[in-house]
Every structure is written in C-alpha cells, then in structure tokens.
Design a protein around this motif. Structure first.
Motif, PDB file in Angstrom:
ATOM      1  N   ASP A 184       0.941  -1.142  -0.151  1.00 52.05           N
ATOM      2  CA  ASP A 184      -0.058   0.013   0.030  1.00 52.05           C
ATOM      3  C   ASP A 184       0.799   1.170   0.071  1.00 52.05           C
ATOM      4  OD1 ASP A 184      -2.166  -1.513  -0.003  1.00 52.05           O
ATOM      5  OD2 ASP A 184      -2.537  -1.323   2.175  1.00 52.05           O
ATOM      6  N   GLY A 185       2.178   1.114   0.304  1.00 53.06           N
ATOM      7  CA  GLY A 185       3.092   2.171   0.076  1.00 53.06           C
ATOM      8  C   GLY A 185       3.367   2.872   1.530  1.00 53.06           C
ATOM      9  N   TYR A 186       3.003   2.248   2.544  1.00 51.19           N
ATOM     10  CA  TYR A 186       3.427   2.969   3.764  1.00 51.19           C
ATOM     11  C   TYR A 186       4.694   2.450   4.500  1.00 51.19           C
ATOM     12  CZ  TYR A 186      -1.631   4.488   3.833  1.00 51.19           C
ATOM     13  OH  TYR A 186      -2.754   4.783   3.739  1.00 51.19           O
ATOM     14  N   LEU A 187       5.208   1.433   3.909  1.00 49.46           N
ATOM     15  CA  LEU A 187       6.472   1.010   4.357  1.00 49.46           C
ATOM     16  C   LEU A 187       7.452   0.786   3.000  1.00 49.46           C
ATOM     17  CD1 LEU A 187       5.763  -1.694   7.168  1.00 49.46           C
ATOM     18  CD2 LEU A 187       6.705   0.575   7.302  1.00 49.46           C
TER      19      LEU A 187
ATOM     20  N   ALA B  38      10.495  -3.194  -0.700  1.00 52.17           N
ATOM     21  CA  ALA B  38      11.057  -4.341  -0.470  1.00 52.17           C
ATOM     22  C   ALA B  38      10.574  -5.414   0.314  1.00 52.17           C
ATOM     23  CB  ALA B  38      12.616  -4.271   0.080  1.00 52.17           C
ATOM     24  N   LEU B  39       9.531  -4.896   1.362  1.00 50.23           N
ATOM     25  CA  LEU B  39       9.037  -5.996   2.370  1.00 50.23           C
ATOM     26  C   LEU B  39       7.680  -6.646   1.623  1.00 50.23           C
ATOM     27  CD1 LEU B  39       8.958  -3.658   5.551  1.00 50.23           C
ATOM     28  CD2 LEU B  39      10.073  -5.679   4.982  1.00 50.23           C
ATOM     29  N   ALA B  40       7.442  -6.218   0.528  1.00 47.67           N
ATOM     30  CA  ALA B  40       6.211  -6.702  -0.233  1.00 47.67           C
ATOM     31  C   ALA B  40       6.916  -7.875  -1.153  1.00 47.67           C
ATOM     32  CB  ALA B  40       5.549  -5.735  -0.936  1.00 47.67           C
TER      33      ALA B  40
ATOM     34  N   TRP C  58      11.902   4.325  23.675  1.00 48.03           N
ATOM     35  CA  TRP C  58      11.718   3.258  22.821  1.00 48.03           C
ATOM     36  C   TRP C  58      10.429   2.960  22.130  1.00 48.03           C
ATOM     37  CZ3 TRP C  58      15.736   3.049  19.779  1.00 48.03           C
ATOM     38  CH2 TRP C  58      16.957   3.015  20.382  1.00 48.03           C
ATOM     39  N   GLY C  59       9.477   3.201  23.200  1.00 44.09           N
ATOM     40  CA  GLY C  59       8.100   3.015  22.804  1.00 44.09           C
ATOM     41  C   GLY C  59       7.283   3.979  21.925  1.00 44.09           C
ATOM     42  N   ARG C  60       7.919   5.206  21.775  1.00 41.76           N
ATOM     43  CA  ARG C  60       7.320   6.338  21.082  1.00 41.76           C
ATOM     44  C   ARG C  60       7.397   6.063  19.688  1.00 41.76           C
ATOM     45  NH1 ARG C  60      10.212  11.485  23.608  1.00 41.76           N
ATOM     46  NH2 ARG C  60       9.896   9.952  25.531  1.00 41.76           N
ATOM     47  N   TRP C  61       8.735   5.463  19.060  1.00 46.20           N
ATOM     48  CA  TRP C  61       9.049   5.578  17.759  1.00 46.20           C
ATOM     49  C   TRP C  61       8.227   4.905  16.828  1.00 46.20           C
ATOM     50  CZ3 TRP C  61      10.773   1.514  14.717  1.00 46.20           C
ATOM     51  CH2 TRP C  61      11.312   0.453  15.142  1.00 46.20           C
ATOM     52  N   PRO C  62       7.773   3.742  17.094  1.00 47.02           N
ATOM     53  CA  PRO C  62       6.772   3.204  16.307  1.00 47.02           C
ATOM     54  C   PRO C  62       5.446   3.975  15.979  1.00 47.02           C
ATOM     55  CG  PRO C  62       7.365   1.343  17.577  1.00 47.02           C
ATOM     56  CD  PRO C  62       7.985   2.905  18.179  1.00 47.02           C
ATOM     57  N   CYS C  63       5.237   4.915  16.848  1.00 41.33           N
ATOM     58  CA  CYS C  63       3.869   5.694  16.781  1.00 41.33           C
ATOM     59  C   CYS C  63       4.259   6.879  15.813  1.00 41.33           C
ATOM     60  CB  CYS C  63       3.642   6.484  18.329  1.00 41.33           C
ATOM     61  SG  CYS C  63       3.156   5.212  19.438  1.00 41.33           S
ATOM     62  N   CYS C  64       5.438   6.987  15.478  1.00 36.66           N
ATOM     63  CA  CYS C  64       6.023   8.108  14.519  1.00 36.66           C
ATOM     64  C   CYS C  64       5.542   7.738  13.081  1.00 36.66           C
ATOM     65  CB  CYS C  64       7.392   8.718  14.780  1.00 36.66           C
ATOM     66  SG  CYS C  64       7.799   9.350  16.320  1.00 36.66           S
ATOM     67  N   TRP C  65       5.410   6.309  12.894  1.00 38.85           N
ATOM     68  CA  TRP C  65       5.243   5.778  11.565  1.00 38.85           C
ATOM     69  C   TRP C  65       3.878   6.163  11.068  1.00 38.85           C
ATOM     70  CZ3 TRP C  65       7.506   0.224  11.750  1.00 38.85           C
ATOM     71  CH2 TRP C  65       8.704   0.355  11.935  1.00 38.85           C
ATOM     72  N   VAL C  66       2.768   6.235  11.979  1.00 39.28           N
ATOM     73  CA  VAL C  66       1.490   6.593  11.773  1.00 39.28           C
ATOM     74  C   VAL C  66       1.330   7.621  10.805  1.00 39.28           C
ATOM     75  CG1 VAL C  66      -0.727   6.819  12.387  1.00 39.28           C
ATOM     76  CG2 VAL C  66       0.820   5.141  13.678  1.00 39.28           C
TER      77      VAL C  66
END
Length: 145
Positions: free
Chosen positions: A30-33, A36-38, A136-144
């Motif tokens: 979908d273009g969010y990551l 290569a992961l697809a 470290w808990g906050r950095w995945p929230c930055c991907w949204v």
C-alpha cells in the motif's frame, strides 16, 4: 515433557513470525513501508524479506528484559487505543446520520467523555512508564501517517 514444551514454544514462535509478516508486507504494497518488504518468494509465495526482517527484530527484542518488553508493548497498545478512539470520533462526525447498533448516551458530552477518558488515561500511563519505554516505545508511533 521438556522436549514437548520446547517444540510447542518453537511452534508458537514460528506461527508468530509467519503471521506477523503479513501486515508489513501488505503495508508495503500500500506504500506505507519500503516496497522491498512486499517481495514474494518465487517458489513459496511468502513475503520472505518481511520474514527475515521480523526474525532480526525478534532477535534484537530477545535481548531485552520482560519488563522492558511489556512497557514497550503497553505504549504500542496505547497508540492503537488512541487511534481507534480518534477514528471513531472522526467517523461519528463525518457520518452523523448513519444508523448504528448503539448510541453513546448524553449526546456531545458523552462523546467527549468517551474520547477524552482513554486519552487522559493513556497520557498518565505514558508519563509514568519505564524510562526504556519512554525512549523506545514512542518511535513506532511516529510511523502512523
């Protein structure tokens, strides 16, 4: 008994790795990551790069203590809760006349409470969390997006 427990834990890890790679793969499609992961394995059709990336991530996480992992997990769950509450609020504002199986009582005040209560509880939990989780808990929230 020990061998059976080892086989069971290995099977659970294998199932977790193989099922958790579908989300990053789909998000890459979908273009969010990164695309290569697809990538799919030509013979098995599995998202092989996402599987390798997940294995590396799990190996890195295995070096942390259980308390550290649980506090980071709490941050991630709080992020999901906040996004769910805000999405439902936006949906209620965008589609006010849509029939729903239930209604929040007290009109606008009830809606504000239903949105604000989880946000306030989440803020308290995040402020009072472990220093490792705050870092470290906050950095995945930055991907949204």
């Amino acid at each position: 008994m020990t061998i059976a427990a080892m086989v069971t834990n290995l099977s659970l890890l294998n199932a977790t790795v193989l099922t958790s790679t579908r989300m990053p793969s789909t998000m890459a499609e979908d273009g969010y990551l990164p695309p290569a992961l697809a990538a799919r394995h030509p013979r098995y059709g599995t998202p092989w790069i996402a599987i390798i990336a997940s294995c590396i991530l799990y190996a890195l996480l295995a070096q942390k203590t259980m308390v550290q992992l649980l506090t980071v997990y709490a941050w991630l769950r709080i992020g999901v809760t906040i996004l769910t509450v805000l999405a439902s609020w936006r949906y209620a504002k965008a589609q006010p006349d849509l029939p729903r199986p239930f209604r929040i009582p007290w009109g606008r005040a009830g809606l504000v409470y239903v949105v604000a209560a989880p946000l306030v509880m989440s803020a308290v939990a995040l402020v009072a969390s472990d220093p490792f989780a705050r870092k470290w808990g906050r950095w995945p929230c930055c991907w949204v997006p």
